[in-house]
Structure formats: C-alpha cells, structure tokens
Design an enzyme around this catalytic site. Structure first.
Site, short mmCIF file in Angstrom:
data_model
loop_
_atom_site.label_atom_id
_atom_site.label_comp_id
_atom_site.label_asym_id
_atom_site.label_seq_id
_atom_site.Cartn_x
_atom_site.Cartn_y
_atom_site.Cartn_z
N ASP A 149 0.82 -1.21 0.00
CA ASP A 149 0.00 0.00 0.00
C ASP A 149 0.86 1.26 0.00
O ASP A 149 1.99 1.28 0.49
CB ASP A 149 -0.91 0.03 1.23
CG ASP A 149 -2.02 -1.00 1.16
OD1 ASP A 149 -2.23 -1.56 0.06
OD2 ASP A 149 -2.66 -1.25 2.20
N GLY A 343 8.02 11.46 57.99
CA GLY A 343 8.10 12.62 57.10
C GLY A 343 7.86 12.29 55.64
O GLY A 343 8.28 13.04 54.76
N LYS A 344 7.17 11.19 55.37
CA LYS A 344 6.94 10.81 53.97
C LYS A 344 6.09 11.85 53.24
O LYS A 344 6.28 12.07 52.03
CB LYS A 344 6.29 9.43 53.88
CG LYS A 344 4.99 9.25 54.62
CD LYS A 344 4.52 7.80 54.53
CE LYS A 344 3.25 7.59 55.35
NZ LYS A 344 3.51 7.75 56.81
N SER A 345 5.16 12.50 53.95
CA SER A 345 4.35 13.54 53.30
C SER A 345 5.21 14.72 52.87
O SER A 345 4.98 15.32 51.82
CB SER A 345 3.24 14.01 54.24
OG SER A 345 2.33 12.97 54.51
N THR A 346 6.21 15.05 53.68
CA THR A 346 7.11 16.15 53.33
C THR A 346 7.94 15.79 52.10
O THR A 346 8.14 16.61 51.20
CB THR A 346 8.03 16.49 54.51
OG1 THR A 346 7.23 16.78 55.66
CG2 THR A 346 8.90 17.69 54.19
#
Length: 547
Positions: A149, A343-346
């Site tokens: 094609d 401190g995982k959120s930080t």
C-alpha cells in the site's frame, strides 16, 4: 453489478470489482467479457494473463483458468511498449540489485505503480530512471511483481528483465515468497497459543463500502495470516506484532487485525473508532500516527536465475520507530512509604514542588469519606449508618475504634475502602502516563500487595531515628496507644525499608532533606534514561530480526 473504473480512451490500466460470485468464474472468461467492448479477444486476454499483466487483489495471476470467487479486484494493463512512462530522478533506496532483480526500500507515501488518478510520481517512474532496462517490459507496471500500500513502508522486490518477472510472478502466485510485516496495533492480541495465532478468514469487498475490504462469509477469497506479539507497551495500550501473510489479499493485514479486534495504529479506514479514542486519550501527538503503522519487514525469495535463496530484513521507518519508543515510555510511577512520623508527606510534597504530579492516599480517603462520596456510600451499604450517618461525613473516630477492636472488622473495612483508593490511584497514573515521574504517597502500599499487583514501578522509603519520629508524632497529639495501633498494621520498619528501591534520610534539617530529595530526583532521572536506552536496545534488536 461489476464496477468498471474506466478513465479515458487513452488510459491503458483497467480495474474491475468482482462484486458477486454470480459473475465470477475463470479469470480469462471474466476479463474477455469485460473487455469485449474494447476489441480485446479472449486469446489476447490469455496472452495478457500469461504475460503477467493481470493482478487479482494485487497479486500477479499467470494462469487463464484461475478461479474467481467474487469479491476480488482485478487489474489489467493493456499497454504496449513505449507506454509513455517518463523516468523521474529521485533518491531511490536500493538495498540489492544484480541486473536481474532489485530489492527496494519503499517509503511510506509512495505509490508503487501508475493508476487512474496517479499517472506520475510513482515508484515505477523512479525505477525507470535508475533501471532504464525495465522499460523494455510491457505495461504500466514494468518490473512490478507484487505491491504494498501507498502508506506502508518496507521491502519491495522488483524484476529487472522479462524472464525474472515471469519467474517471480509465478513464485508469488504459488506462495513461494516469504513476506513478514511489522505492525503497531491497538491493545494486546491474545492467541490460542500464548502471544501468537492464525487468522484464516476470507476477504472480499465490504458489503456497504466499495472502497473497503472486509472479512466476509460469502464471495470472498481465502486469506491466511499468522501473527505473533513481539512487544507490548507497559500499560497494554499497544503492541508490535509480526505478521506473516500466506495470501496476498488487498489490505489483508489491516483487515485481519481489525477483525481480531486490534486494528493498526493510525489506520483511519479499518480502525476509525480506536484511532479517535487514541488521539483523545493517549497523551501523545496524533501526528505520531499519521499513517497506518505497517512495515514490510522481512522478504525471502529464490533468485530466478541463480536459484540462491535470498533473505532481507529492513528495520521500520523513522516514524514507526519514533511512535514505538513514545508508546513504550510511560510514566515512572513512584510510591512513597514510611512509618508514622517519618516525614513521607514532606518528601512527597518536595517531589511535587519539583514538578512531579502527586497522589495522596490520605487525601483520597478524606474525599471518599465525604457525605454521598463513593466511600461513604459503600460503607453505608455494608454497615448501615454505623459509620456513615445521614447528614454528615464518615465518622472516622468511630471507624478507627472499630478497626482497633477487631482484626476481622479492620479487614472488612479495608475490603470496602482499598479498592476505591486503588482505582483512583490507577486513574491518577493513567492521566499522567506521559510524565517523566509521578508520585503516590500510600502508607500501606507494600502491606496491601500493590507493588506485586503492578501499581508502582519504584518504591521510596523515608526514614529517621526512632527518637525524631516519636517527637514528631507527639507534636501531632498522638498518644502511644494510637501510634502502637497504627504501627501494628504495618510491616516492621526494617522490613519496609528493605523492600524499597531508594531510602531517603529525614533525620536532619529541612535543608538536609531538600538535598536528599534532589539526589533522589537525580537518581530517578538516571533510572528513566536507563529505561529508555534499554527500550531502544530491545526494539532495535527486534527490528534487526533478532527475535
């Protein structure tokens, strides 16, 4: 009724659609009837067929008694030598030639031979400039023994003299030529034997659209394709498939893969719905799939004069490679874990400040617990108004007390809430799948088995000394019993950190932590780069035929 694509009195190419079995039969008889008005006898038709001037569904047929079943397209070249093909100079990519045959790299967008509406600018015109000898052959398709094609790239075999053309045409008709293609398709095809399968489904004209082909129950020609999944994207949205065709029906691979439910990427004819959805949802530039992603990859044939078996492999075109690499580079999903007060959120917030999208499981749960939210509704269905009273959000204190009172109750509540959080996190990853890095802070990521379930690529643990952690929890007003309860629901800190890919020390000052997070980002970028190099190496090996 037959569709006769007549153009003008000067045109020498004729094309017919054999639209039903009732008008089919022997090839020579059918063409003699169609061409009777132009003064072409049945004997002349037989000469044209034997001379390789008649194509059925793009394949040369050299036997006048070839049986038409209905649904085919028959093309015939009536032209004599001196057809008026004007050679055109170009950067023709010739991979092999020895005076008898040539193997060409046909680029996407290039039509193989002249046809009504395309009298010039074809591969044949370029071949005539590079190999003037082919003009000694009759017709508007000198040297062409098969075709691909216009928007398909890849290997094309060309005969450079009449004897080679006749021999190769016979080989194609008798299926002695090996043709294998690469295609990028939507999704991940599932076969009867793992990642491979066979499609044995006849192809004919589409019952409602005469410009399309389709798998049909009646009136089609047999069509056989073998396929194998060589590689799939991490999210399963696309796959690279090798397809070997044993017949040469018009649009065979495109029709067969669409019939399987996995049309080619970029194919707006046979996969218009999937293409529209991909343009909307993939997160990639739609221009990356500006054509059907199909490439004539491998070609094997017997040399018509020496008898030597020749094999060729051609890596796909640049646009094909670029799209595959883009599809394979999904977001690096980073999960952040740690004990209460570490401190995982930080750390997660600092990664977000650096530009990484952030998902917080705690924030997600808070939203789910709002009145009439999904979590509120599911808890109410399971436990009545005990935790989800009318007129207010979920009573988290009551819920926490129930979870502390019984391990069975805790697991029952988690069975309600965790699937909702997991679903939202999955949607978060999907919506950011073209980012370099995205971050999810999920306290029970490891304990819930979500890493094993494939919901994160990298796990980052956050640590600090026991004294620092306890002091932080005290400032939040958490009593020892609450802390002990929360810790009992998690892995021991040593086990948790041992399961992480990276550990960030949060035992110092905020400035110390920022430096540690910056170092983490550098390592994540390096990991991303290494992942891309590994993907490139893997795909290059596949494209080179090392599979």
């Amino acid at each position: 009724m037959n569709s006769f694509n007549d153009t003008s009195a000067d045109d020498t190419a004729r094309s017919f659609d054999v639209s039903s079995a009732s008008v089919a039969g022997r090839l020579d008889a059918y063409l003699a009837e169609q061409l009777a008005g132009e003064g072409v006898s049945r004997g002349k038709v037989q000469d044209l067929i034997k001379g390789g001037k008649v194509f059925v569904d793009g394949t040369v047929r050299t036997k006048p008694k070839f049986k038409l079943m209905g649904g085919e397209t028959v093309d015939v070249a009536l032209e004599l030598p001196g057809s008026g093909i004007v050679p055109e100079q170009s950067e023709l990519d010739v991979l092999f030639e020895d005076g008898r045959v040539a193997v060409i790299h046909k680029t996407a967008g290039l039509t193989v031979h002249p046809a009504p509406g395309r009298p010039a600018g074809t591969l044949v015109h370029q071949l005539a400039h590079r190999f003037p000898k082919i003009l000694e052959m009759e017709g508007e398709r000198p040297g062409i023994v098969h075709r691909i094609d216009k928007d398909t790239s890849g290997l094309l075999l060309v005969a450079l003299d009449e004897a080679s053309r006749l021999a190769l045409s016979a080989d194609f008709a008798e299926r002695r030529v090996d043709k294998r293609y690469l295609a990028l398709v939507h999704g991940v095809p599932q076969g009867n034997v793992g990642n491979q399968g066979t499609i044995d489904a006849p192809i004919g004209r589409h019952p409602r659209s005469k410009t399309k082909m389709a798998v049909v129950e009646k009136g089609g020609r047999d069509a056989l394709s073998d396929w194998e999944v060589l590689w799939s994207t991490p999210d399963g949205s696309a796959s690279m498939v090798a397809v070997t065709i044993h017949t040469g029906r018009t649009h065979q691979i495109r029709v067969h893969m669409a019939h399987l439910g996995h049309p080619l990427l970029g194919d707006v004819v046979y996969g218009s719905r999937q293409h529209a959805e991909w343009c909307r949802d993939s997160g990639l530039d739609p221009a990356l799939a500006g054509r059907q992603m199909l490439h004539a990859w491998r070609l094997g044939f017997t040399h018509p004069h020496s008898g030597e078996r020749l094999e060729f492999v051609l890596p796909p075109a640049e646009d094909f490679q670029r799209l595959a690499l883009s599809l394979g580079q999904s977001v690096q999903r980073v999960g952040v874990v740690g004990m209460p007060g570490c401190g995982k959120s930080t750390v997660a917030a600092l990664l977000a400040e650096a530009g990484a999208p952030l998902f917080s499981a705690d924030q997600c749960v808070a939203e789910l617990y709002e009145e009439e939210a999904d979590g509120w509704i599911m808890l109410r269905r399971r436990f009545g108004e005990k935790f989800a009273p009318t007129g207010s959000a979920v009573d988290k204190a009551q819920l926490f007390a129930a979870m502390r009172s019984s391990e069975g109750m805790r697991r029952e509540i988690l069975d309600v809430v965790h699937p909702l959080v997991r679903h939202r996190m999955t949607e978060f990853w999907r919506s950011h799948r073209r980012e370099d890095v995205a971050v999810a802070e999920v306290p029970l990521l490891l304990e819930g088995g979500w890493v094993e379930q494939g919901l994160a690529d990298v796990v980052v643990g956050v640590s600090c000394t026991e004294g620092v952690r306890r002091a932080r929890l005290a400032t939040r007003g958490w009593d020892e019993e609450t802390v002990a309860t929360l810790e009992s629901w998690q892995w021991a800190e040593a086990d948790k950190l041992a399961a992480c890919d990276f550990v960030v020390d949060n035992g110092g000052t905020l400035e110390d932590l920022k430096q540690n997070v910056a170092e983490l980002l550098r390592q994540l970028v390096d990991r991303r780069r290494e992942s891309r190099v590994a993907l490139e190496n893997r795909l290059n090996a596949l494209w080179a035929g090392n599979c």
